[in-house]
Scaffold this active site. Structure first.
Site, PDB file in Angstrom:
ATOM      1  N   THR A  67       0.846  -1.188   0.000  1.00  0.00           N
ATOM      2  CA  THR A  67       0.000   0.000   0.000  1.00  0.00           C
ATOM      3  C   THR A  67       0.881   1.238   0.000  1.00  0.00           C
ATOM      4  O   THR A  67       1.868   1.311   0.740  1.00  0.00           O
ATOM      5  CB  THR A  67      -0.946   0.036   1.214  1.00  0.00           C
ATOM      6  OG1 THR A  67      -1.842  -1.074   1.132  1.00  0.00           O
ATOM      7  CG2 THR A  67      -1.769   1.320   1.242  1.00  0.00           C
ATOM      8  N   PHE A 113       1.254   5.267   0.666  1.00  0.00           N
ATOM      9  CA  PHE A 113       0.705   6.326   1.500  1.00  0.00           C
ATOM     10  C   PHE A 113       1.373   7.655   1.146  1.00  0.00           C
ATOM     11  O   PHE A 113       2.565   7.692   0.813  1.00  0.00           O
ATOM     12  CB  PHE A 113       0.957   6.047   2.983  1.00  0.00           C
ATOM     13  CG  PHE A 113       0.305   4.790   3.502  1.00  0.00           C
ATOM     14  CD1 PHE A 113      -0.897   4.838   4.198  1.00  0.00           C
ATOM     15  CD2 PHE A 113       0.908   3.550   3.312  1.00  0.00           C
ATOM     16  CE1 PHE A 113      -1.480   3.685   4.692  1.00  0.00           C
ATOM     17  CE2 PHE A 113       0.327   2.392   3.804  1.00  0.00           C
ATOM     18  CZ  PHE A 113      -0.876   2.461   4.491  1.00  0.00           C
TER      19      PHE A 113
END
Length: 285
Positions: free
Chosen positions: A181, A183
């Protein structure tokens, strides 16, 4: 090692409860000498700085399996915050139960819907277990441990198990090990590091044939690597779209400046979201 250093302890807002992957990403990027500020929703997270609750915001924008986090892209455009850094976090899902529980006892597993969707193979192998959607991963572990019911477990990070005193019943539930992921670190004080090599922006196209081609052409001509393009509807303008672009480019390079200058001529608006240092590619040393 922290990528950004400051003599004061900064407050970083994230969505979810302590133990969420977002909190882990904040610590990875900035070090453990920060104060993490849990917020219940993405909307509350983006408002944390203006509310006086935080100095920075860490927002998830993209998962390598599930794709873009559209709500964060929309809130980024609505806000006045700027991107100052990024971090990519490997995601490893763990089945976490209360002390004394065993995998054979589990009948209900709760977590964020995205986490549940990334563990499909586990649920196919255990048809006796029911999936339960929840607000976030860390909060799911907290609830499971608080209830103390061995029939209930959660899917979350190892950090969440440590924080709430849960027991890991099985590790690596994710369908694909290469699960990451991305960010973005957001601030209300725009800053461009001297070593910045990545540029994020939003363009609003002229409503005419070939508008996207004309907008992207100067980027290609300057040999700039377009690493992401994402379209989002423009609120109040049905079936019209803006485009988010991520470019691997030094913002001060002559080629970048030339491309941006021509891009502004080919579009109705160009909004720079931030210039920052690109995170290392997954798997790189």
């Amino acid at each position: 090692m922290a990528l950004i250093q400051s003599p004061t302890k900064r407050r970083v807002a994230f969505q979810g409860e302590p133990g969420a992957f977002s909190e882990e990403a904040a610590v990875k990027l900035l070090g453990d000498q920060i104060e993490t500020v849990p917020r219940p929703t993405f909307e509350a997270m983006f408002a944390a700085i203006s509310d006086g609750a935080a100095d920075l915001v860490l927002a998830p924008v993209e998962n390598s399996l599930a794709g873009s986090v559209y709500r964060c892209y929309d809130l980024l455009l609505e806000s006045k915050l700027s991107i100052t850094a990024e971090v990519v976090l490997p995601i490893a899902h763990n089945l976490i139960g209360p002390p004394g529980a065993t995998l054979e006892q589990v009948r209900f597993v709760q977590s964020h819907p995205v986490a549940l969707a990334q563990c499909t193979r586990f649920f196919e192998q255990h048809p006796e277990i029911t999936r339960v959607a929840a607000e976030d991963t860390g909060g799911s572990v907290r609830e499971v441990v608080r209830r103390g019911d061995p029939k209930r477990a959660a899917i979350a990070s190892r950090r969440a198990a440590e924080i709430y005193g849960g027991v890991i019943l099985q590790s690596h539930l994710e369908d694909h090990r290469r699960n990451f992921t991305r960010f973005l670190l957001l601030s209300d004080r725009p800053a461009t590091p001297a070593e910045a090599n990545k540029l994020s922006l939003v363009i609003f196209l002229l409503h005419q044939p070939g508008a996207l081609h004309k907008a992207l052409e100067p980027i290609a001509r300057q040999n700039i690597n377009l690493v992401k393009i994402e379209s989002r509807p423009i609120i109040g303008h049905p079936f019209e779209y803006c485009f988010y672009l991520d470019l691997m480019a030094s913002p001060e390079a002559p080629g970048t400046q030339a491309a941006l200058s021509e891009l502004r001529q080919q579009t109705s608006e160009v909004r720079i979201l931030g210039c920052y240092v690109a995170a290392k590619s997954p798997g790189s040393s």
